[in-house]
Design a protein around this motif. Sequence first.
Motif, PDB file in Angstrom:
ATOM      1  N   ALA A   1      26.636  45.449 101.865  1.00  0.00           N
ATOM      2  CA  ALA A   1      27.912  46.080 102.228  1.00  0.00           C
ATOM      3  C   ALA A   1      28.955  45.859 101.140  1.00  0.00           C
ATOM      4  O   ALA A   1      29.807  46.714 100.903  1.00  0.00           O
ATOM      5  CB  ALA A   1      28.404  45.538 103.563  1.00  0.00           C
TER       6      ALA A   1
ATOM      7  N   TYR B   1      24.194  42.483 105.267  1.00  0.00           N
ATOM      8  CA  TYR B   1      23.846  42.457 106.690  1.00  0.00           C
ATOM      9  C   TYR B   1      22.344  42.643 106.809  1.00  0.00           C
ATOM     10  O   TYR B   1      21.773  43.503 106.154  1.00  0.00           O
ATOM     11  CB  TYR B   1      24.522  43.601 107.447  1.00  0.00           C
TER      12      TYR B   1
ATOM     13  N   THR C   1      21.312  45.472 104.296  1.00  0.00           N
ATOM     14  CA  THR C   1      22.316  46.418 103.809  1.00  0.00           C
ATOM     15  C   THR C   1      23.311  45.633 102.962  1.00  0.00           C
ATOM     16  O   THR C   1      23.919  44.675 103.444  1.00  0.00           O
ATOM     17  CB  THR C   1      23.081  47.070 104.972  1.00  0.00           C
TER      18      THR C   1
ATOM     19  N   GLY D   1      31.689  53.793 105.271  1.00  0.00           N
ATOM     20  CA  GLY D   1      30.513  52.992 104.945  1.00  0.00           C
ATOM     21  C   GLY D   1      30.576  52.292 103.595  1.00  0.00           C
ATOM     22  O   GLY D   1      29.626  51.627 103.190  1.00  0.00           O
ATOM     23  N   CYS D   2      31.711  52.386 102.885  1.00  0.00           N
ATOM     24  CA  CYS D   2      31.787  51.789 101.546  1.00  0.00           C
ATOM     25  C   CYS D   2      32.098  50.293 101.594  1.00  0.00           C
ATOM     26  O   CYS D   2      32.069  49.630 100.555  1.00  0.00           O
ATOM     27  CB  CYS D   2      32.822  52.514 100.689  1.00  0.00           C
ATOM     28  N   GLY D   3      32.403  49.763 102.787  1.00  0.00           N
ATOM     29  CA  GLY D   3      32.608  48.318 102.903  1.00  0.00           C
ATOM     30  C   GLY D   3      34.032  47.881 103.197  1.00  0.00           C
ATOM     31  O   GLY D   3      34.334  46.691 103.145  1.00  0.00           O
ATOM     32  N   LYS D   4      34.887  48.824 103.555  1.00  0.00           N
ATOM     33  CA  LYS D   4      36.302  48.493 103.768  1.00  0.00           C
ATOM     34  C   LYS D   4      36.491  47.470 104.888  1.00  0.00           C
ATOM     35  O   LYS D   4      37.184  46.467 104.715  1.00  0.00           O
ATOM     36  CB  LYS D   4      37.107  49.761 104.093  1.00  0.00           C
ATOM     37  N   SER D   5      35.888  47.750 106.052  1.00  0.00           N
ATOM     38  CA  SER D   5      36.071  46.837 107.190  1.00  0.00           C
ATOM     39  C   SER D   5      35.446  45.486 106.905  1.00  0.00           C
ATOM     40  O   SER D   5      35.999  44.444 107.270  1.00  0.00           O
ATOM     41  CB  SER D   5      35.455  47.419 108.462  1.00  0.00           C
ATOM     42  N   THR D   6      34.305  45.526 106.226  1.00  0.00           N
ATOM     43  CA  THR D   6      33.639  44.265 105.866  1.00  0.00           C
ATOM     44  C   THR D   6      34.561  43.416 105.005  1.00  0.00           C
ATOM     45  O   THR D   6      34.742  42.217 105.247  1.00  0.00           O
ATOM     46  CB  THR D   6      32.322  44.562 105.124  1.00  0.00           C
TER      47      THR D   6
END
Length: 227
Positions: free
Chosen positions: A19, A10, A17, A40-45
């Motif tokens: 992600a 991003y 960032t 913030g580890c990238g799960k949703s991404t």
Amino acid sequence: IKTVNVEKIYTSFDVDTVALNKVNLEIEQGEFVSIMGPSGCGKSTLLNLISLMDLPTRGEVFFMEQSTSKMSDRKRAEFRRKYIGFVFQNFNLIEELSVYENIELPLVYLRMPPSERAQRVRAVMERLDVAHKQRFFPMQLSGGHQQRVAVARAIVASPLVLFADEPTGNLDSKHGQEVMEILSELNEAGTTVVMVTHSTANAEFANRIIQLFDGHIVTGKVNQYSF
Ligand code: ADP
Ligand code: ADP
């Protein structure tokens, strides 16, 4: 679902960032997978990429053996409508539509004839035990009922894969447990379920846990969470 060296970067205000960094995973039809890891580890991404809502910066996401970055936007939208259901933490129901209309909406987008729509909506309302709420609006329902309506909407078109991002995050434990049991039943009936959760209790419903840390998949057991 398959990802090959997937990266997501991003850029905002000239700051990059990372992600996700070289994520490789495969999810087979019929699995119930839980994606876990600290904030913030990238799960949703990751969930957004494998549910065809977003595209990777580099690498490939395959859905039903097709590369999502090579699909047209139209094709991707069609795949989402036909094959994918999504359940959100905050329910994401449309406040101006009744329970019935919220559940019916995906079928309207699929241009299903009205009589078939009515049949399907009724069946799924019975299954999720929300038929008695069909004329209500989302604001008039408890969180537990709103999430059951959201699950009904997500499965009314019989998706192959149901994605859920913290589906119990806004529910008390009783209603959370109920929603998890529903996801489990859907999985047993053949739907692939991919869920992001912070909750180890939720993760126990899954057949497999994928651990993310700083945008990587970590193998083995991670016993430390930072919130
Ligand atoms: P998780 O779901 O595990 O909390 P996310 O996938 O939301 O993690 O976020 C991963 C990283 O990417 C975080 O550092 C987050 O701040 C950043 N991020 C997520 N979405 C955006 C965005 N739209 N713009 C900029 N950074 C983002
Ligand atoms: P159950 O435990 O049977 O799932 P709840 O106790 O959650 O039901 O809620 C019963 C009913 O009370 C809901 O269906 C809704 O009509 C009403 N209700 C509960 N919480 C709220 C709320 N926050 N706002 C409006 N109505 C609510």
